[in-house]
Design a protein around this motif. Sequence first.
Motif, mmCIF file in Angstrom:
data_model
loop_
_atom_site.group_PDB
_atom_site.id
_atom_site.type_symbol
_atom_site.label_atom_id
_atom_site.label_comp_id
_atom_site.label_asym_id
_atom_site.label_seq_id
_atom_site.Cartn_x
_atom_site.Cartn_y
_atom_site.Cartn_z
ATOM 1 N N PRO A 1 -40.451 -20.681 -27.464
ATOM 2 C CA PRO A 1 -39.968 -21.260 -28.729
ATOM 3 C C PRO A 1 -39.534 -20.175 -29.707
ATOM 4 C CG PRO A 1 -42.023 -22.308 -28.042
ATOM 5 C CD PRO A 1 -41.821 -21.135 -27.129
ATOM 6 N N ALA A 2 -38.496 -20.457 -30.454
ATOM 7 C CA ALA A 2 -37.952 -19.467 -31.390
ATOM 8 C C ALA A 2 -39.018 -18.981 -32.372
ATOM 9 C CB ALA A 2 -36.764 -20.065 -32.142
ATOM 10 N N ALA A 3 -39.878 -19.887 -32.827
ATOM 11 C CA ALA A 3 -40.921 -19.495 -33.784
ATOM 12 C C ALA A 3 -41.911 -18.525 -33.152
ATOM 13 C CB ALA A 3 -41.656 -20.728 -34.296
ATOM 14 N N HIS A 4 -42.103 -18.605 -31.846
ATOM 15 C CA HIS A 4 -42.988 -17.673 -31.145
ATOM 16 C C HIS A 4 -42.260 -16.360 -30.856
ATOM 17 C CE1 HIS A 4 -46.173 -20.720 -29.524
ATOM 18 N NE2 HIS A 4 -45.756 -21.030 -30.742
ATOM 19 N N GLU A 5 -40.983 -16.462 -30.503
ATOM 20 C CA GLU A 5 -40.205 -15.266 -30.172
ATOM 21 C C GLU A 5 -40.170 -14.291 -31.339
ATOM 22 O OE1 GLU A 5 -38.342 -12.628 -27.957
ATOM 23 O OE2 GLU A 5 -38.892 -14.589 -27.126
ATOM 24 N N ALA A 6 -40.303 -14.791 -32.538
ATOM 25 C CA ALA A 6 -40.271 -13.933 -33.727
ATOM 26 C C ALA A 6 -41.410 -12.922 -33.731
ATOM 27 C CB ALA A 6 -40.329 -14.798 -34.988
ATOM 28 N N VAL B 1 -44.310 -19.001 -22.628
ATOM 29 C CA VAL B 1 -45.387 -18.319 -23.355
ATOM 30 C C VAL B 1 -44.994 -16.865 -23.610
ATOM 31 C CG1 VAL B 1 -47.793 -17.568 -23.273
ATOM 32 C CG2 VAL B 1 -47.151 -19.817 -22.371
ATOM 33 N N LEU B 2 -45.161 -16.413 -24.837
ATOM 34 C CA LEU B 2 -44.937 -15.013 -25.187
ATOM 35 C C LEU B 2 -46.299 -14.332 -25.320
ATOM 36 C CD1 LEU B 2 -43.123 -12.643 -26.061
ATOM 37 C CD2 LEU B 2 -43.307 -13.503 -28.412
ATOM 38 N N VAL C 1 -44.096 -9.987 -22.950
ATOM 39 C CA VAL C 1 -43.907 -10.639 -21.650
ATOM 40 C C VAL C 1 -43.659 -12.118 -21.896
ATOM 41 C CG1 VAL C 1 -44.981 -11.230 -19.446
ATOM 42 C CG2 VAL C 1 -45.373 -8.972 -20.460
ATOM 43 N N ARG C 2 -42.598 -12.630 -21.297
ATOM 44 C CA ARG C 2 -42.230 -14.041 -21.460
ATOM 45 C C ARG C 2 -42.343 -14.746 -20.115
ATOM 46 N NH1 ARG C 2 -39.374 -10.389 -24.138
ATOM 47 N NH2 ARG C 2 -38.982 -10.675 -26.375
ATOM 48 N N GLU C 3 -43.252 -15.711 -20.048
ATOM 49 C CA GLU C 3 -43.468 -16.448 -18.802
ATOM 50 C C GLU C 3 -43.716 -17.915 -19.088
ATOM 51 O OE1 GLU C 3 -45.461 -12.873 -16.094
ATOM 52 O OE2 GLU C 3 -46.583 -14.704 -16.479
ATOM 53 N N HIS C 4 -42.852 -18.766 -18.532
ATOM 54 C CA HIS C 4 -43.031 -20.213 -18.610
ATOM 55 C C HIS C 4 -43.291 -20.688 -20.042
ATOM 56 C CE1 HIS C 4 -42.969 -20.460 -14.240
ATOM 57 N NE2 HIS C 4 -43.759 -19.406 -14.239
ATOM 58 N N CYS D 1 -52.762 -9.947 -25.770
ATOM 59 C CA CYS D 1 -52.485 -10.816 -26.898
ATOM 60 C C CYS D 1 -51.553 -11.933 -26.440
ATOM 61 C CB CYS D 1 -51.871 -10.045 -28.079
ATOM 62 S SG CYS D 1 -50.244 -9.327 -27.721
ATOM 63 N N ARG D 2 -51.501 -12.978 -27.231
ATOM 64 C CA ARG D 2 -50.644 -14.109 -26.907
ATOM 65 C C ARG D 2 -50.303 -14.832 -28.202
ATOM 66 N NH1 ARG D 2 -51.592 -18.614 -22.206
ATOM 67 N NH2 ARG D 2 -51.547 -16.694 -20.990
#
Length: 329
Positions: free
Chosen positions: A123-128, A146-147, A141-144, A157-158
């Motif tokens: 999600p864009a809000a997480h990618e920030a 999840v950042l 790391v981006r998987e399924h 961290c997540r």
Amino acid sequence: MSSTLDPARRAALMGAKLASLVGDAGRQVDGSPSGLGSGAVLRDDAAEVWALLDEPYGRGLGGALGWATRAEFSGVRIVAESGTATIARRVEQLAVAVTVVHLEGRNMVAAIAEPLPAPVPVPAAHEAFAELIEAGGAVPVREHGVLSGEVNGLEVCRVVNDPNSGTPRLAVGIGAHDREMFQMLHAERSPVESLADVVATIGAHRLDGAAPHPLNVLGASRLLRSRVVADPSLMGFESSAVLVAMEPPVPRANLKDEVPCVAVETESNTVVVFVSGVDLEVVPFACDAIVQHRGDTCLIVAPGRDIIPVQQRLAALVKVPTRFVAVAS
């Protein structure tokens, strides 16, 4: 069937159940059933290997194929009550005849292969939060969808949604429980400061030559991947080769259990699967990775001590050229 049974008793019951199913199909058992994990395996009078599996997540295919490759066989029939859709998908990448059936009571129904999970963007809000992860010294790391952030292959961290406000935040720690405890103890600190401290502590334990420690046992396959991505010559590529870490075919169930991971060598379009420990399920896993990343070839990278002849026989069954490569642990 209850897992509290004595293993020998359980193996006998599973073997008897499988022999009965073979009889229902009009075949005769050739010899006595053998135990196969929590299931059973046997050969019938037509030299077809039958395997009754009782493993989670569609596991057990590698063990069944390994048992079959000990001698000549006309085909393999996998029987299971769960995970058959995953197994059916994976056997499509094999150059041997494997039939997968779903067991409903005593009825055996042809299993239907399910596709790999569709890609899910972060999600864009997480990618920030990617820049924040980098500022703390971790690798995004981006998987399924999840950042997360890793230090030499270990998630530290997540990005999660706060359970109270619903707004995204960077949670520091290894696994959900550790992240929750860290938040309780260090809520007043900035995420970057907290992450930088964790990165420094964990990074020291995940360097080449570090003394054995729980922090370099977790995520061993990802630790191996991080080493090879940094130096592709460790597995025979030119030092100028570019390996890119990729998401696995299916999401990890947790951080505790050791599972393979994936990268792609971009120039040769080689799918590279990393595994630590003797894992007969790594070849079925590689079948999914080949499909997911459309590989022309596949290399399975493992410490030399973890590569045994049965795994090499399994690799030879894959349609796409696949082989094991040893690296120093």
